[in-house]
Scaffold this active site. Structure first.
Site, PDB file in Angstrom:
ATOM      1  N   ASN A   1       0.979  -1.368  -0.269  1.00 45.81           N
ATOM      2  CA  ASN A   1      -0.317   0.282   0.190  1.00 45.81           C
ATOM      3  C   ASN A   1       0.776   1.174  -0.184  1.00 45.81           C
ATOM      4  OD1 ASN A   1      -1.671   2.111   0.562  1.00 45.81           O
ATOM      5  ND2 ASN A   1      -2.272   1.184   2.381  1.00 45.81           N
TER       6      ASN A   1
ATOM      7  N   LYS B   1       0.297   4.614  -0.056  1.00 48.46           N
ATOM      8  CA  LYS B   1      -0.885   5.504   0.353  1.00 48.46           C
ATOM      9  C   LYS B   1      -0.400   6.578  -0.528  1.00 48.46           C
ATOM     10  CE  LYS B   1      -0.503   3.021   5.210  1.00 48.46           C
ATOM     11  NZ  LYS B   1       0.197   2.905   6.246  1.00 48.46           N
TER      12      LYS B   1
ATOM     13  N   HIS C   1      -9.431   0.978   5.176  1.00 49.95           N
ATOM     14  CA  HIS C   1      -8.761   1.249   5.561  1.00 49.95           C
ATOM     15  C   HIS C   1      -8.242   2.143   7.219  1.00 49.95           C
ATOM     16  CE1 HIS C   1      -3.681   2.374   6.547  1.00 49.95           C
ATOM     17  NE2 HIS C   1      -3.484   1.352   5.567  1.00 49.95           N
TER      18      HIS C   1
ATOM     19  N   GLU D   1      -6.711   4.259   8.035  1.00 47.66           N
ATOM     20  CA  GLU D   1      -6.213   5.683   7.535  1.00 47.66           C
ATOM     21  C   GLU D   1      -7.364   5.941   7.678  1.00 47.66           C
ATOM     22  OE1 GLU D   1      -3.039   5.668   5.246  1.00 47.66           O
ATOM     23  OE2 GLU D   1      -2.106   4.704   7.133  1.00 47.66           O
TER      24      GLU D   1
ATOM     25  N   GLU E   1      -4.756  -4.657  10.642  1.00 46.08           N
ATOM     26  CA  GLU E   1      -3.760  -3.759  11.557  1.00 46.08           C
ATOM     27  C   GLU E   1      -4.237  -3.351  12.143  1.00 46.08           C
ATOM     28  OE1 GLU E   1      -2.416  -3.029   6.786  1.00 46.08           O
ATOM     29  OE2 GLU E   1      -3.636  -1.809   7.505  1.00 46.08           O
TER      30      GLU E   1
ATOM     31  N   GLY F   1       2.571   2.134  10.618  1.00 43.05           N
ATOM     32  CA  GLY F   1       3.930   3.043  10.774  1.00 43.05           C
ATOM     33  C   GLY F   1       4.573   3.778  11.864  1.00 43.05           C
TER      34      GLY F   1
ATOM     35  N   SER G   1       4.084  -2.476  10.276  1.00 40.15           N
ATOM     36  CA  SER G   1       5.519  -2.675  10.553  1.00 40.15           C
ATOM     37  C   SER G   1       6.012  -3.188   9.647  1.00 40.15           C
ATOM     38  CB  SER G   1       5.979  -1.962  11.996  1.00 40.15           C
ATOM     39  OG  SER G   1       5.269  -0.681  12.628  1.00 40.15           O
TER      40      SER G   1
HETATM   41  P1  13P Z   1       3.337   0.227   7.377  1.00 33.04           P
HETATM   42  O1  13P Z   1       4.138  -0.560   6.473  1.00 33.04           O
HETATM   43  O2  13P Z   1       3.732   1.611   6.834  1.00 33.04           O
HETATM   44  O3  13P Z   1       3.300   0.514   9.092  1.00 33.04           O
HETATM   45  O4  13P Z   1       1.823   0.452   7.104  1.00 33.04           O
HETATM   46  C1  13P Z   1       0.409  -0.215   7.607  1.00 33.04           C
HETATM   47  C2  13P Z   1      -0.075  -0.207   6.155  1.00 33.04           C
HETATM   48  O5  13P Z   1      -0.957   0.994   7.088  1.00 33.04           O
HETATM   49  C3  13P Z   1      -0.776  -0.876   5.028  1.00 33.04           C
HETATM   50  O6  13P Z   1      -1.623  -0.780   4.421  1.00 33.04           O
END
Ligand code: 13P
Length: 279
Positions: A18, A20, A108, A110, A185, A191, A232
């Site tokens: 992803n 983002k 997601h 976010e 997640e 992150g 992560s």
């Molecule tokens: P990270 O791997 O940067 O923690 O992000 C995970 C994520 O949100 C994947 O959709």
């Protein structure tokens, strides 16, 4: 054989990136090219997991172009649930399918945190994805304060049940498996560099499988649903994660933005294929 498992149910091992809100079109092209080249050299002749690249909408066309002839699939990071209309700034499912996008991330954290996504909108989008032949990757996971309050399992249960509400087994079933992917997640692991320990991630992914089994008992759907872990994920964690019974792959943010970080994760997925008969 565990509950909900049937000898002919198959679920895919999936390594999804992803991206983002990162990468311009030319940067996305370069990243895709290096991933495709890396696969051809470093993983030549190996059985590969399903590889899904999820760039920003603007980069989909270029990434689709670059993956031609390679094993990589392409996914969008979001979409509207309606087919068309006066919804400024939105992207409709038929726009994605017309481009041959195959996957779409739905809900997601976010999007839930910053863009008002709710369990209800997630449900509408999952239904729309299925209706249009897109594979939804439905994302679930608890916030830190919910985990600390002992509510993680309840939050995940509610998100899974609400996200799949009104969706029949017939709408999901495919080739003895399922054409829906669920990604666990935990928000506190995204992150932050602080990943959920593998046994705990496996436990929650197993809980998700049990909930899917409750919803679709008597079918192969729970055993055929790929359940991914995200938060992560990196080269140093992937091997342990890919040895867990219920973690069928990874949804990766930060470590999907460079080929040298992402290729080891694909290798981790390839190793899982060798050790799990259902993968
Ligand atoms: P990270 O791997 O940067 O923690 O992000 C995970 C994520 O949100 C994947 O959709």
């Amino acid at each position: 054989m565990g509950k909900g498992q049937s000898s002919d149910a198959k679920r895919k091992t999936i390594i999804a990136g992803n991206w983002k809100m990162n990468k311009t079109v030319s940067e996305a092209a370069a990243l895709t090219k290096s991933i495709v080249e890396g696969l051809a050299t470093e993983l030549k002749g190996e059985a590969l997991p399903e590889i899904v690249l999820c760039p920003a909408f603007l980069c989909l066309a270029e990434v689709l172009n670059q993956v031609k002839g390679s094993p990589c699939k392409v996914g969008a990071q979001n979409m509207d649930y309606r087919d068309s209309g006066a919804f400024t700034g939105e992207i409709a499912p038929p726009m994605l399918t017309a481009m041959h996008v195959q996957y779409v991330l739905i809900g997601h954290s976010e999007r839930r945190q910053f863009f008002g996504e709710t369990n209800e909108s997630v449900n509408l989008k999952v239904k729309a994805a299925l209706a249009h032949g897109l594979t939804p990757v439905m994302c679930v996971g608890e916030l830190l304060e919910q985990r600390e309050a002992g509510q993680a399992d309840d939050v995940v249960r509610e998100q899974v049940v609400a996200g799949l509400a009104g969706i029949t087994a017939e709408q999901i079933a495919q080739d003895g498996g399922a054409r829906i992917v669920i990604a666990y997640e935990p928000v506190w692991a995204i992150g932050t560099g602080k990943n959920c320990e593998s046994p705990e991630a496996n436990r929650v992914c197993g809980l998700i499988r049990a909930i899917v089994e409750e919803l679709y008992s008597g079918t192969n759907i729970s055993a055929g649903t790929s359940i991914l872990y995200g938060g992560s994920v990196k080269a140093s964690t992937i091997d342990e994660q890919m040895q867990q019974e219920h973690i069928d792959g990874a949804l990766v943010g930060g470590a999907s933005l460079k080929a040298e970080d992402f290729l080891p994760l694909i290798k981790g997925g390839a190793k899982r294929l060798k050790s799990f008969s259902h993968a």
